[in-house]
Design a protein around this motif. Structure first.
Motif, PDB file in Angstrom:
ATOM      1  N   TRP A 193       0.818  -1.212   0.000  1.00  0.00           N
ATOM      2  CA  TRP A 193       0.000   0.000   0.000  1.00  0.00           C
ATOM      3  C   TRP A 193       0.850   1.258   0.000  1.00  0.00           C
ATOM      4  CZ3 TRP A 193       1.030   3.298   3.941  1.00  0.00           C
ATOM      5  CH2 TRP A 193       1.681   2.763   5.065  1.00  0.00           C
ATOM      6  N   ASN A 194       2.144   1.089   0.370  1.00  0.00           N
ATOM      7  CA  ASN A 194       2.986   2.277   0.568  1.00  0.00           C
ATOM      8  C   ASN A 194       4.025   2.427  -0.549  1.00  0.00           C
ATOM      9  OD1 ASN A 194       4.441   4.397   1.526  1.00  0.00           O
ATOM     10  ND2 ASN A 194       5.351   3.304   3.269  1.00  0.00           N
ATOM     11  N   PRO A 195       3.817   3.375  -1.455  1.00  0.00           N
ATOM     12  CA  PRO A 195       4.825   3.551  -2.520  1.00  0.00           C
ATOM     13  C   PRO A 195       6.144   4.118  -1.999  1.00  0.00           C
ATOM     14  CG  PRO A 195       3.135   5.257  -2.651  1.00  0.00           C
ATOM     15  CD  PRO A 195       2.701   4.331  -1.562  1.00  0.00           C
ATOM     16  N   TYR A 196       6.152   4.563  -0.734  1.00  0.00           N
ATOM     17  CA  TYR A 196       7.394   5.067  -0.137  1.00  0.00           C
ATOM     18  C   TYR A 196       8.135   3.976   0.645  1.00  0.00           C
ATOM     19  CZ  TYR A 196       5.405   9.699  -1.040  1.00  0.00           C
ATOM     20  OH  TYR A 196       4.880  10.798  -1.632  1.00  0.00           O
ATOM     21  N   ALA A 197       7.607   2.762   0.609  1.00  0.00           N
ATOM     22  CA  ALA A 197       8.275   1.675   1.338  1.00  0.00           C
ATOM     23  C   ALA A 197       9.707   1.532   0.834  1.00  0.00           C
ATOM     24  CB  ALA A 197       7.518   0.370   1.135  1.00  0.00           C
TER      25      ALA A 197
ATOM     26  N   GLU B  41      10.443   4.715   6.817  1.00  0.00           N
ATOM     27  CA  GLU B  41       9.267   4.162   6.141  1.00  0.00           C
ATOM     28  C   GLU B  41       9.107   2.676   6.479  1.00  0.00           C
ATOM     29  OE1 GLU B  41       7.035   5.696   4.545  1.00  0.00           O
ATOM     30  OE2 GLU B  41       7.964   7.641   4.099  1.00  0.00           O
ATOM     31  N   THR B  42       8.005   2.128   6.015  1.00  0.00           N
ATOM     32  CA  THR B  42       7.838   0.681   6.145  1.00  0.00           C
ATOM     33  C   THR B  42       8.874   0.003   5.258  1.00  0.00           C
ATOM     34  OG1 THR B  42       6.200   0.771   4.399  1.00  0.00           O
ATOM     35  CG2 THR B  42       5.377   0.786   6.657  1.00  0.00           C
ATOM     36  N   THR B  43       9.239  -1.205   5.628  1.00  0.00           N
ATOM     37  CA  THR B  43      10.350  -1.843   4.907  1.00  0.00           C
ATOM     38  C   THR B  43       9.947  -2.353   3.523  1.00  0.00           C
ATOM     39  OG1 THR B  43       9.825  -3.926   5.971  1.00  0.00           O
ATOM     40  CG2 THR B  43      11.537  -2.592   6.993  1.00  0.00           C
ATOM     41  N   GLY B  44       8.688  -2.732   3.374  1.00  0.00           N
ATOM     42  CA  GLY B  44       8.302  -3.404   2.133  1.00  0.00           C
ATOM     43  C   GLY B  44       8.957  -4.768   2.098  1.00  0.00           C
TER      44      GLY B  44
END
Lengths: 315, 397
Positions: free
Chosen positions: B167-171, B252-255
């Protein structure tokens, strides 16, 4: 080891710069290379190094020909170093790095670098960056680099440029040491009297050719060598009969051969000289400087001590 | 070669321009993740909102009468279902829990199942050529068959890797992908040209007599310089990218480095884990960049003008654009493979209408190009003029 150049001709377009140059140099020899500016000294070095195309001719080391093929050129460059131009040094490198680079590239070792630095008395500045060096320091560095390469053949183009008399003497001494180690060294220089201190032979280039070779091992005759004005020469000629093969060098040097003169005749000339003002006299064989003046018609226009015209020719 | 690397390495690194470029380059890449966070990117949920809106609009655009009959009703049902599924998936994304929402699995289902249902609905709609507003459907609403099949493949790959939709393109992982792609497609060429453009030029102009007589073949020096600059470029880049990735982990989240990324191969798109894609991209970028460095360092020796060198390099980098004007002949044209990212994604194959533009051809072509470069510069190094005006370098007798 021998370096042989056979029938070397170099041309830029239609213009020949060197024509049919041939010579052979055995090991343990220092050759002086002399000519006015722009007459092909550096071109000769460039041609032997194969930096420039050769119209015709052959380069041989130990009787093996080195052509312009990549392999040959590479091998030739392993045998010969060419004195670098001090303006071309890497400004961000220290002197030590330059010397080490040359030692590493050619000799594959660096253990002699410190000895070279000590011998050339460079310890106090050699670890600084080259950008801080004076002309003389740079010149000594270039010399040290060539020594560090330790190649059997060395081309020293304008090696004495920018050196003070003390360093000229130091470099001259090292050149002699290198010769004694068996190296072939060609020194292009305008310090003509200095060449006489160490060169076995002096090559004079003229009219695109190797015009004359002054060999110090040849038997020589002594001369009265007078540094004087034209008026003084005229005075002398009017009062003494000079030998036929007296040489007028430019307008200021007169070389009188003593071979055919009796002691009384020599004394007579000397007596007349004593009447002349500001005449310098030396006795000895012709040197590179005199041959240079003779061959190139050098005129010392600057020979004027400011009072030649104030008083008569004689005292 | 060892001596070339040692002394040329020192020379290059002692040059302040090189140092500043490498530092600048490292700083840019190292802070990329922080810079990227300032970018306005479209969040997946925002994208779905837009699709949701489109799904609603299609009902307004299609006349009610067209929904009459068996086919019309089925189309209406599937369009309606799609609208619902988009809404559900958008809700799942907003909750940021993964592919499902705990406790609401029966209500909102699973993101991947919803996506697959949508894709199947779209495939049905693509087949519904008898539908009266079919043209409207395809022009306004429906993606192409290829895109639908790619979506399906993506959902399958995601399921196989056991990962939730990102959901996070900044991951961190997403930024890493963006950074690698930007680096390999643009930044790398700029860095190489600036770094290599004038090094041999400097030798020729400023250090001629010191370097000219070195007992080393010119080609060895050329290869050595190119390799050193390549190594420095990639070391600075990989270090910078690593730092950027590390920094992004804090903010950010790690992805996931296993997140599926599309790869064009065998005239179709497949999905591979991000780490594999990253390695492939980096490896191919390394190959292309080495060839470019050979060209740049060689040119800088030959033409001795940094501006002209940079101009030629820029021309080479934009070479593939020619084939948008002229008709390309074959997928084996090396210039296509300068744009590594486009080759990997299949964009080049689509753009030039040559399905054969695939990534595995790049190393083969690179080998060929390298051999050609070796031949060309073998001749050039024999014939180039020296610093001294009017003199020509040695030529074979």
């Amino acid at each position: 080891m021998t370096l042989e150049v056979k029938n070397l001709t170099v041309a830029y377009g239609e213009r020949e710069v060197l024509t049919d140059i041939s010579f052979q140099i055995a090991n343990s020899q220092i050759i002086g290379l002399v000519a006015p500016n722009g007459t092909g000294k550096t071109t000769l070095f460039n041609a032997i190094m194969r930096f420039v195309p050769v119209k015709s001719g052959h380069i041989l080391v130990d009787d093996k020909e080195y052509t312009a093929k990549d392999k040959d050129v590479l091998k030739l460059h392993q045998l010969i170093t060419f004195f670098p131009d001090q303006a071309d040094l890497h400004e961000n490198f220290s002197g030590t790095e330059h010397i080490e680079m040359y030692a590493d590239m050619w000799a594959g070792k660096k253990d002699h670098v410190r000895d070279i630095i000590r011998r050339l008395e460079m310890d106090d500045y050699v670890d600084r960056k080259v950008s801080t060096y004076s002309l003389g320091m740079r010149q000594r560095l270039c010399f040290a680099m060539v020594i560090a390469s330790d190649t059997p053949i060395m081309f020293m183009d304008e090696v004495m440029n920018g050196l003070d008399p003390e360093n000229v003497s130091l470099v001259s001494d090292i050149l002699i040491e290198l010769r004694d180690e068996g190296k072939i060294i060609i020194v292009a220089s305008h310090l003509l009297d200095n060449l006489d201190e160490y060169a076995n032979k002096v090559f004079f280039l003229k009219d695109q050719q190797l015009h004359f070779v002054f060999d110090h091992s040849d038997e020589t005759i002594d001369y009265f060598k007078l540094l004087c004005t034209e008026e003084q020469v005229a005075y002398l000629e009017a009062h003494v009969t000079l030998p036929e093969d007296t040489i007028h060098l430019g307008n200021n040097v007169l070389c009188i051969p003593l071979q055919e003169l009796t002691e009384a005749e020599q004394l007579a000339i000397y007596k007349h000289l004593r009447h002349l003002k500001d005449v310098e006299i030396t006795v000895g064989p012709m040197g590179t400087s005199e041959y240079y003046s003779h061959l190139y018609g050098l005129k010392i226009h600057s020979f004027n001590r400011g009072h030649q015209h104030e008083k008569p020719v004689s005292k | 070669m060892k001596r070339v690397l040692k002394w040329n390495g020192r020379l290059i690194l002692r040059d302040w321009k090189t140092r500043l470029l490498l530092i600048g380059f490292f700083l840019f890449l190292g802070t990329f993740s922080l810079l990227y966070r300032q970018q306005n990117v479209t969040l997946p949920e925002t994208q779905l909102r837009s699709e949701y809106s489109e799904a609603h609009n299609i009902f307004r655009l299609i006349p009610d009468a067209h929904f009459d009959g068996e086919l019309g009703e089925e189309v209406e049902r599937r369009l309606g279902r799609n609208s619902t599924l988009i809404g559900l998936n958008r809700y799942i994304l907003i909750q940021r829990e993964g592919n499902t929402i705990e406790g609401l699995e029966d209500v909102v289902s699973d993101y991947l199942d919803n996506g697959r249902d949508m894709a199947e609905n779209n495939l049905f709609l693509l087949e519904a050529t008898d539908f009266e507003s079919y043209d409207l459907l395809t022009s306004v609403y429906l993606p192409s068959r290829t895109e639908i099949e790619q979506q399906l493949a993506f959902y399958n790959a995601l399921e196989e890797s056991g990962l939730p939709i990102e959901w996070n393109p900044y991951a961190s992982s997403q930024i890493l992908q963006q950074q690698l792609e930007l680096f390999v497609s643009v930044v790398l060429f700029i860095a190489m040209a600036l770094l290599a453009g004038d090094h041999f030029t400097k030798d020729q102009e400023n250090n001629y007599s010191v370097t000219q007589g070195l007992p080393l073949p010119m080609k060895t020096q050329w290869r050595g310089r190119s390799f050193l600059l390549w190594l420095m470029t990639w070391l600075a880049a990989l270090l910078g990218i690593g730092v950027s990735y590390g920094l992004s982990l804090f903010f950010e989240t790690t992805g996931s480095l296993n997140y599926p990324v599309e790869l064009y191969v065998s005239q179709a798109v497949t999905y591979i884990p991000l780490w594999q894609y990253g390695l492939l991209l980096t490896g191919l970028g390394m190959v292309v960049s080495y060839l470019f460095l050979l060209i740049i360092t060689g040119l800088s020796w030959m033409i001795r003008n940094i501006y002209l060198t940079l101009f030629i390099v820029a021309g080479l980098a934009f070479l593939p654009m020619i084939w948008t004007i002229l008709d390309p002949l074959t997928s084996w044209q090396p210039s296509f493979y300068i744009e590594v990212v486009s080759v990997l994604s299949g964009e080049s194959a689509l753009q030039f209408d040559l399905p054969g533009i695939v990534y595995w051809k790049l190393p083969i072509l690179a080998l060929g190009v390298w051999l050609v470069l070796e031949g060309i510069f073998h001749v050039i190094f024999k014939r180039i003029p020296t610093r001294r005006s009017g003199l020509k370098r040695r030529v074979i007798e």
